[in-house]
Design a protein around this motif. Sequence first.
Motif, PDB file in Angstrom:
ATOM      1  N   LYS A  12       0.809  -2.609   4.038  1.00  0.00           N
ATOM      2  CA  LYS A  12       2.097  -2.229   4.407  1.00  0.00           C
ATOM      3  C   LYS A  12       2.191  -2.357   5.960  1.00  0.00           C
ATOM      4  O   LYS A  12       3.233  -2.637   6.450  1.00  0.00           O
ATOM      5  CB  LYS A  12       1.995  -0.782   4.172  1.00  0.00           C
ATOM      6  CG  LYS A  12       2.457  -0.069   2.768  1.00  0.00           C
ATOM      7  CD  LYS A  12       2.673   1.079   2.592  1.00  0.00           C
ATOM      8  CE  LYS A  12       2.983   1.581   1.048  1.00  0.00           C
ATOM      9  NZ  LYS A  12       3.332   3.048   1.048  1.00  0.00           N
ATOM     10  N   MET A  13       1.034  -2.040   6.809  1.00  0.00           N
ATOM     11  CA  MET A  13       1.161  -2.480   8.216  1.00  0.00           C
ATOM     12  C   MET A  13       1.522  -3.614   8.497  1.00  0.00           C
ATOM     13  O   MET A  13       2.071  -4.412   9.206  1.00  0.00           O
ATOM     14  CB  MET A  13       0.085  -1.784   8.900  1.00  0.00           C
ATOM     15  CG  MET A  13       0.257  -0.364   9.045  1.00  0.00           C
ATOM     16  SD  MET A  13      -1.262   0.302  10.205  1.00  0.00           S
ATOM     17  CE  MET A  13      -2.494   0.367   9.144  1.00  0.00           C
ATOM     18  N   ILE A  14       0.669  -4.894   7.762  1.00  0.00           N
ATOM     19  CA  ILE A  14       0.691  -6.207   7.817  1.00  0.00           C
ATOM     20  C   ILE A  14       2.094  -6.629   7.656  1.00  0.00           C
ATOM     21  O   ILE A  14       2.846  -7.460   8.520  1.00  0.00           O
ATOM     22  CB  ILE A  14      -0.191  -7.016   7.053  1.00  0.00           C
ATOM     23  CG1 ILE A  14      -1.767  -6.719   7.475  1.00  0.00           C
ATOM     24  CG2 ILE A  14       0.236  -8.301   6.689  1.00  0.00           C
ATOM     25  CD1 ILE A  14      -2.852  -7.212   6.429  1.00  0.00           C
ATOM     26  N   HIS A  60      15.624  -2.720  11.351  1.00  0.00           N
ATOM     27  CA  HIS A  60      15.047  -1.242  11.472  1.00  0.00           C
ATOM     28  C   HIS A  60      13.690  -1.309  10.379  1.00  0.00           C
ATOM     29  O   HIS A  60      13.238  -0.331  10.026  1.00  0.00           O
ATOM     30  CB  HIS A  60      15.932  -0.229  10.800  1.00  0.00           C
ATOM     31  CG  HIS A  60      17.193   0.180  11.604  1.00  0.00           C
ATOM     32  ND1 HIS A  60      17.187   0.910  12.510  1.00  0.00           N
ATOM     33  CD2 HIS A  60      18.414  -0.371  11.426  1.00  0.00           C
ATOM     34  CE1 HIS A  60      18.437   1.000  12.986  1.00  0.00           C
ATOM     35  NE2 HIS A  60      19.298   0.192  12.246  1.00  0.00           N
ATOM     36  N   ALA A  61      13.288  -2.451  10.164  1.00  0.00           N
ATOM     37  CA  ALA A  61      12.073  -2.481   9.276  1.00  0.00           C
ATOM     38  C   ALA A  61      10.769  -2.106   9.929  1.00  0.00           C
ATOM     39  O   ALA A  61       9.924  -1.193   9.259  1.00  0.00           O
ATOM     40  CB  ALA A  61      11.851  -4.023   9.004  1.00  0.00           C
ATOM     41  N   GLY A  62      10.491  -2.465  11.227  1.00  0.00           N
ATOM     42  CA  GLY A  62       9.386  -1.805  11.503  1.00  0.00           C
ATOM     43  C   GLY A  62       9.290  -0.248  11.836  1.00  0.00           C
ATOM     44  O   GLY A  62       8.470   0.401  11.354  1.00  0.00           O
ATOM     45  N   ALA A  73       9.060   1.596   8.511  1.00  0.00           N
ATOM     46  CA  ALA A  73       7.683   1.342   8.092  1.00  0.00           C
ATOM     47  C   ALA A  73       6.978   2.416   8.847  1.00  0.00           C
ATOM     48  O   ALA A  73       6.074   3.343   8.078  1.00  0.00           O
ATOM     49  CB  ALA A  73       7.082   0.000   8.057  1.00  0.00           C
ATOM     50  N   ILE A  74       6.985   2.498  10.274  1.00  0.00           N
ATOM     51  CA  ILE A  74       6.089   3.447  10.675  1.00  0.00           C
ATOM     52  C   ILE A  74       6.496   4.918  10.475  1.00  0.00           C
ATOM     53  O   ILE A  74       5.621   5.706  10.116  1.00  0.00           O
ATOM     54  CB  ILE A  74       6.349   3.209  12.391  1.00  0.00           C
ATOM     55  CG1 ILE A  74       5.719   2.181  12.786  1.00  0.00           C
ATOM     56  CG2 ILE A  74       5.697   4.505  13.155  1.00  0.00           C
ATOM     57  CD1 ILE A  74       6.023   1.510  14.244  1.00  0.00           C
ATOM     58  N   ARG A  75       7.562   5.159  10.203  1.00  0.00           N
ATOM     59  CA  ARG A  75       8.294   6.645   9.815  1.00  0.00           C
ATOM     60  C   ARG A  75       7.582   7.028   8.371  1.00  0.00           C
ATOM     61  O   ARG A  75       7.067   8.016   8.276  1.00  0.00           O
ATOM     62  CB  ARG A  75       9.774   6.888   9.773  1.00  0.00           C
ATOM     63  CG  ARG A  75      10.300   7.207  11.046  1.00  0.00           C
ATOM     64  CD  ARG A  75      11.702   7.471  11.046  1.00  0.00           C
ATOM     65  NE  ARG A  75      12.412   6.892  12.007  1.00  0.00           N
ATOM     66  CZ  ARG A  75      12.869   5.834  12.040  1.00  0.00           C
ATOM     67  NH1 ARG A  75      13.162   5.121  11.146  1.00  0.00           N
ATOM     68  NH2 ARG A  75      13.480   5.723  13.477  1.00  0.00           N
ATOM     69  N   LYS A  76       7.700   5.901   7.500  1.00  0.00           N
ATOM     70  CA  LYS A  76       7.069   6.087   6.174  1.00  0.00           C
ATOM     71  C   LYS A  76       5.733   6.460   6.128  1.00  0.00           C
ATOM     72  O   LYS A  76       5.091   7.311   5.574  1.00  0.00           O
ATOM     73  CB  LYS A  76       7.508   5.271   5.102  1.00  0.00           C
ATOM     74  CG  LYS A  76       9.102   5.196   4.826  1.00  0.00           C
ATOM     75  CD  LYS A  76       9.268   4.059   4.150  1.00  0.00           C
ATOM     76  CE  LYS A  76      10.819   3.914   3.651  1.00  0.00           C
ATOM     77  NZ  LYS A  76      11.293   2.530   2.858  1.00  0.00           N
ATOM     78  N   LEU A  77       5.001   5.630   6.863  1.00  0.00           N
ATOM     79  CA  LEU A  77       3.472   5.541   6.842  1.00  0.00           C
ATOM     80  C   LEU A  77       3.198   7.084   7.649  1.00  0.00           C
ATOM     81  O   LEU A  77       1.998   7.694   7.099  1.00  0.00           O
ATOM     82  CB  LEU A  77       2.967   4.368   7.761  1.00  0.00           C
ATOM     83  CG  LEU A  77       2.988   3.098   6.938  1.00  0.00           C
ATOM     84  CD1 LEU A  77       2.428   2.051   7.601  1.00  0.00           C
ATOM     85  CD2 LEU A  77       1.928   3.207   5.601  1.00  0.00           C
ATOM     86  N   THR A  80       0.698  12.492   7.354  1.00  0.00           N
ATOM     87  CA  THR A  80       0.872  13.482   7.606  1.00  0.00           C
ATOM     88  C   THR A  80       0.576  14.729   6.221  1.00  0.00           C
ATOM     89  O   THR A  80       0.042  15.488   6.355  1.00  0.00           O
ATOM     90  CB  THR A  80       2.326  14.062   8.160  1.00  0.00           C
ATOM     91  OG1 THR A  80       2.333  13.385   9.539  1.00  0.00           O
ATOM     92  CG2 THR A  80       2.289  15.513   8.645  1.00  0.00           C
ATOM     93  N   ARG A  81       1.537  14.090   5.317  1.00  0.00           N
ATOM     94  CA  ARG A  81       0.897  14.798   3.887  1.00  0.00           C
ATOM     95  C   ARG A  81      -0.318  14.738   3.640  1.00  0.00           C
ATOM     96  O   ARG A  81      -0.931  15.963   3.170  1.00  0.00           O
ATOM     97  CB  ARG A  81       2.194  14.160   2.611  1.00  0.00           C
ATOM     98  CG  ARG A  81       3.534  14.612   2.968  1.00  0.00           C
ATOM     99  CD  ARG A  81       4.186  14.176   1.732  1.00  0.00           C
ATOM    100  NE  ARG A  81       4.285  12.752   1.685  1.00  0.00           N
ATOM    101  CZ  ARG A  81       4.829  11.837   2.007  1.00  0.00           C
ATOM    102  NH1 ARG A  81       5.895  12.192   3.044  1.00  0.00           N
ATOM    103  NH2 ARG A  81       5.014  10.200   2.016  1.00  0.00           N
TER     104      ARG A  81
END
Length: 124
Positions: free
Chosen positions: A65-67, A85-87, A90-94, A99-100
């Motif tokens: 996902k980071m790649i 807003h892609a980057g 992705a950071i927010r989702k990861l 955190t979960r």
Amino acid sequence: MGLRPPPLSTDRLTCRRARPRFGAPAGKLRLEKTSMFKALFVEHPRAVNESYGEHWIVANRFGLKMIVAGLGTMLHGFVPGLLTHAGSDAIRKLHGEMTRRQTAAIKAQPDRPAPNRWQPEYEI
């Protein structure tokens, strides 16, 4: 004669928090000898409440996902109107998933110390 490096050892000393025992102060540090295999392949997955296979899958999924997010961000750098807003998405989702996962790992191991303010919330 030149200096020779010390012989390689498969053991190492690690510093870790002792599990609280009846009457012992919680969180006291102790040194213990662990094998290099255990240090490389067992300790961290166990610390985040996963098997080696589960940890391998999670870490590779996060890495992929980071790649993908990085490639999208690079494309955005060339063409600023694309993937605006892609980057950050992705950071927010990861971050949310990490955190979960961290919360679940801490609940599974209640004697694990809470992370410091500057530690990653979940270590891959």
